[in-house]
Design an enzyme around this catalytic site. Sequence first.
Site, mmCIF file in Angstrom:
data_model
loop_
_atom_site.group_PDB
_atom_site.id
_atom_site.type_symbol
_atom_site.label_atom_id
_atom_site.label_comp_id
_atom_site.label_asym_id
_atom_site.label_seq_id
_atom_site.Cartn_x
_atom_site.Cartn_y
_atom_site.Cartn_z
ATOM 1 N N CYS A 195 0.835 -1.206 0.000
ATOM 2 C CA CYS A 195 0.000 0.000 0.000
ATOM 3 C C CYS A 195 0.877 1.267 0.000
ATOM 4 C CB CYS A 195 -0.982 -0.047 1.171
ATOM 5 S SG CYS A 195 -2.391 1.064 0.997
ATOM 6 N N HIS A 203 -3.350 -5.386 1.522
ATOM 7 C CA HIS A 203 -2.702 -5.628 2.815
ATOM 8 C C HIS A 203 -2.722 -7.114 3.152
ATOM 9 C CE1 HIS A 203 -2.374 -1.434 4.376
ATOM 10 N NE2 HIS A 203 -3.367 -1.233 3.516
ATOM 11 N N GLU A 242 -0.979 -8.636 5.243
ATOM 12 C CA GLU A 242 -0.738 -8.831 6.680
ATOM 13 C C GLU A 242 -2.025 -8.783 7.504
ATOM 14 O OE1 GLU A 242 -0.925 -4.397 6.315
ATOM 15 O OE2 GLU A 242 -0.237 -6.060 5.055
#
Length: 198
Positions: free
Chosen positions: A81, A172, A174
């Site tokens: 990002c 994202h 994660e």
Amino acid sequence: MTKLTIGVLGLQGAIEEHVKHIHDLGLQSLIIKKTEQLGEVDGLILPGGESTTMRKLIDRYEFFEPLKEFSNQGKPIFGTCAGMVLLAKEITDSNTIHLNLMDISVKRNAFGRQVDSFVTKLDVKNLKQPFNAIFIRAPYIESASENVEILATYDGKIVAAKQDHILVSSFHPELTDDNRFLEIFVNMVKEQKVDMVR
């Protein structure tokens, strides 16, 4: 081979989430808050956050040249990002260029505001099953040089790519329980470490 250590730039953004993913893969992590720590890691993640704020902090804590040198050594970098925005050679809606390490042109917040965040199943190159990708105020890649390998697109826009030792994603990984996209980066780190030993 000794256990790999993956660094996460710890100035701003989704730091702990990346650390958890690294640990889930059985690797060591290091939150990077001082430039000298860059010498202790085999690869580096630039987390999502707010790219303008991150750039100000990079300048304040004198990370700009050390990050460029880290890349010049061929050590792998993964930008998610805002991290992707920092790595791009061009930002189409801004005159500011940050680290200028990847041959991509990026449009910031291209999928809308925070309220426009969404989750979608993405086909990612070399992943057998679709990846549940979370987009939050996400950028996308408007154009990429022929040296850039496109890994995923959404609605005709490039949202994941790789060039040499640099990996980027608009989304994202994660924030999911799926470690497969991080494994792409870890494999890049392993390959680079083997090359260095040779």
